[in-house]
Enzyme design. Structure first.
Site, short mmCIF file in Angstrom:
data_model
loop_
_atom_site.label_atom_id
_atom_site.label_comp_id
_atom_site.label_asym_id
_atom_site.label_seq_id
_atom_site.Cartn_x
_atom_site.Cartn_y
_atom_site.Cartn_z
N ARG A 115 0.86 -1.19 0.00
CA ARG A 115 0.00 0.00 0.00
C ARG A 115 0.89 1.23 0.00
O ARG A 115 1.64 1.46 0.94
CB ARG A 115 -0.91 0.00 1.24
CG ARG A 115 -1.81 1.21 1.37
CD ARG A 115 -2.59 1.14 2.68
NE ARG A 115 -3.54 2.24 2.81
CZ ARG A 115 -3.22 3.45 3.28
NH1 ARG A 115 -1.98 3.71 3.67
NH2 ARG A 115 -4.14 4.39 3.37
N SER A 157 -12.38 -3.58 2.86
CA SER A 157 -12.49 -2.72 4.04
C SER A 157 -13.97 -2.55 4.37
O SER A 157 -14.76 -2.13 3.52
CB SER A 157 -11.87 -1.35 3.77
OG SER A 157 -10.47 -1.46 3.62
N LYS A 185 -3.56 6.32 9.03
CA LYS A 185 -4.87 6.55 8.43
C LYS A 185 -5.79 7.24 9.43
O LYS A 185 -5.77 6.93 10.61
CB LYS A 185 -5.51 5.22 7.99
CG LYS A 185 -4.74 4.50 6.91
CD LYS A 185 -5.44 3.23 6.50
CE LYS A 185 -6.72 3.51 5.74
NZ LYS A 185 -7.36 2.27 5.23
#
Length: 204
Positions: A35, A104, A134
């Site tokens: 990611r 998610s 995040k």
């Protein structure tokens, strides 16, 4: 699927990324997700290929975050889909039946049920705790894992500010994997950090 689900940070320094990742993989990671939200397509391709080679050497599946084209180009092991990405059914159709597809689901059990029905291999809940990486609009309540256990048959992942200490009660509630970034990549000893996460599951 059980154990530590390691997610890479937004590091442009590929050499540093690979060095820390290799330490972590050697210590026993269940899954690795690549990611990097800010990478150029060229950097993403370079890092993805290098991480795939590391994962192959250590026998760990590589999951690509969001980018179906990169997953297919590398023939990576799977793809993770966020809430604002393409629909899970479309992604499953694009990568085929044999790839891992994760979703998610935040704190939304109906979303997790829909993902499961659309072919998700696992569902991820969170964030549970404040994250250095995040920002989550809503904190997910641990009780969602109790609710999920009754209706979700695919593995569950917990995310958001995970440390070995605060992940322990979530593992006790039955989650299959703990996703972490900073607790490993910013640790003084990444391998030791991985061992502490693994111990949560070995104690079962």
């Amino acid at each position: 699927m059980q154990g530590l689900y390691l997610v890479t940070p937004n590091w442009d320094d590929t050499e540093r990324l690979l060095a820390v990742t290799e330490q972590a993989l050697g210590a026993g990671v269940a899954l690795l997700q690549y990611r990097h939200k800010d990478a150029s397509p060229a950097l993403r391709a370079e890092q993805g290929a290098a991480l795939l080679a590391l994962c192959r050497r250590h026998g760990v599946p590589l999951i690509i975050n969001d980018h179906v084209d990169l997953c297919r180009a590398l023939d990576a092991d799977g793809i993770h889909v966020g809430g604002t990405d393409a629909s899970l059914a479309e992604v499953r159709a694009a990568v085929g039946p044999d790839k891992i597809v994760g979703a998610s689901c935040y704190g939304d059990l109906p979303r997790a049920l829909a993902a499961q029905a659309a072919g998700a291999s696992y569902v991820a809940f969170g964030g549970f705790y404040p994250s250095r990486v995040k920002q989550y609009a809503v904190t997910t309540a641990p009780a969602i894992l109790d609710e999920a256990r009754a209706v979700i048959t695919v593995p569950t992942v917990v995310i958001g500010g995970m440390t070995p200490e605060n992940a322990a009660p979530l593992v006790a509630r039955g989650t299959n994997m703990v996703a972490a970034i900073s607790s490993v990549y910013l640790a003084d000893d990444p391998a030791a950090a991985v061992h502490r996460f693994r111990a949560l599951f070995l104690a079962d």
